[in-house]
Scaffold this active site. Sequence first.
Site, PDB file in Angstrom:
ATOM      1  N   HIS A  86       0.860  -1.199  -0.031  1.00  0.00           N
ATOM      2  CA  HIS A  86      -0.058   0.133   0.176  1.00  0.00           C
ATOM      3  C   HIS A  86       0.751   1.200  -0.007  1.00  0.00           C
ATOM      4  O   HIS A  86       1.841   1.520   0.780  1.00  0.00           O
ATOM      5  CB  HIS A  86      -0.983   0.062   1.197  1.00  0.00           C
TER       6      HIS A  86
ATOM      7  N   GLU B  26      -1.569  -0.045   8.318  1.00  0.00           N
ATOM      8  CA  GLU B  26      -2.523  -0.805   9.011  1.00  0.00           C
ATOM      9  C   GLU B  26      -1.832  -1.911  10.053  1.00  0.00           C
ATOM     10  O   GLU B  26      -0.833  -1.857  10.354  1.00  0.00           O
ATOM     11  CB  GLU B  26      -3.162  -1.886   7.920  1.00  0.00           C
TER      12      GLU B  26
ATOM     13  N   HIS C 148       3.445  -7.286   1.758  1.00  0.00           N
ATOM     14  CA  HIS C 148       3.040  -8.275   3.101  1.00  0.00           C
ATOM     15  C   HIS C 148       1.940  -9.088   2.191  1.00  0.00           C
ATOM     16  O   HIS C 148       1.522  -8.578   1.000  1.00  0.00           O
ATOM     17  CB  HIS C 148       2.050  -7.573   3.970  1.00  0.00           C
TER      18      HIS C 148
ATOM     19  N   ARG D 282      -0.988  -5.232  -6.147  1.00  0.00           N
ATOM     20  CA  ARG D 282      -0.646  -6.505  -6.399  1.00  0.00           C
ATOM     21  C   ARG D 282       0.652  -6.617  -7.034  1.00  0.00           C
ATOM     22  O   ARG D 282       0.869  -5.990  -8.086  1.00  0.00           O
ATOM     23  CB  ARG D 282      -1.496  -7.393  -6.960  1.00  0.00           C
TER      24      ARG D 282
END
Length: 318
Positions: free
Chosen positions: A99, A116, A174, A194
């Site tokens: 991200h 996050e 991740h 991705r």
Amino acid sequence: MYPMKLTAPLKDYIWGGTRLKTDFGKQTDLEKVAESWELSCHKDGSSIIANGEYAGKTLPELLREQGKSLLGTDCAPFQEFPVLIKLIDAKDNLSVQVHPDNEYALRVEGEYGKTEMWYIVDCEPGAGLLYGFQRPISREEFQERIQKNTLLEVTNRVEVHPGDVFFIQAGTLHAIGSGILIAEIQQNSNTTYRVYDYGRIGADGKPRPLHVEKALEVTALTPPPPPAPTRPEKHEGYTSTRLSSCEYFTVDALELETGAKLLADEKSFHALLCLSGEIRLESPRGDLEIRKGESVFLPASYGAYTLTGRGKVILTQV
């Protein structure tokens, strides 16, 4: 204002399972539920108030009507609602992804970036996740390994256990592995790049798109810091564990033995996510039963309230 129970938007991504229906009480005709967005003001799915005077309104509608003061003074720096809380059931591996940070995401995608936190609610024995790289690599090696499908040779796989916590800073490569159920607290963003997807085919019969060029621009190419240890603190009737604290969110796990006396002051709203047990919220402004898989929103300056019963609750503030 009163304690507001929320109905979560549900997402049926291809890697999802059925535990959010069978174990966490999500009512839906969807065959699989990959994610439930427990607290959301995002355009891709907003929480709906399920009880009381404002039942049927979305959380964004309530904030537009009543004002940002419901969020608290700590939310004043944010133009948009700052957080998004999810339950994630990864029956299969998620894609290897990254991200962007705020600067890049606002410039390129028109929304905030995404830092996050993951709390491992449950997992199969031996389950693991991908958390950054094993060693520093160059941008050229990163690109070459994506092209040659050898990226997993240099990524860092970590075996997980219930109660583990991972802080995923924007820019960290991740992937959640199969057999893991996670509570995720994140910035209010849905931007994902991705870089590897195991050759899977999407619902349209085509390979799911990758976002290699953007990922090359935002990915941190050094190993991430090890997860920080958590330290439970004993209180009368419950144990609290600080899971994470950053500029976007502060998250605590509350293990209730008999109950907890809490206070939602003027600084921030309280978001409660029940992970186990049956809890009763009692306050001068109203009482509420909270079951496993249910979420409650308490506006800032709500005041004192008590959670009684036995169970586990995730408390998120800003």
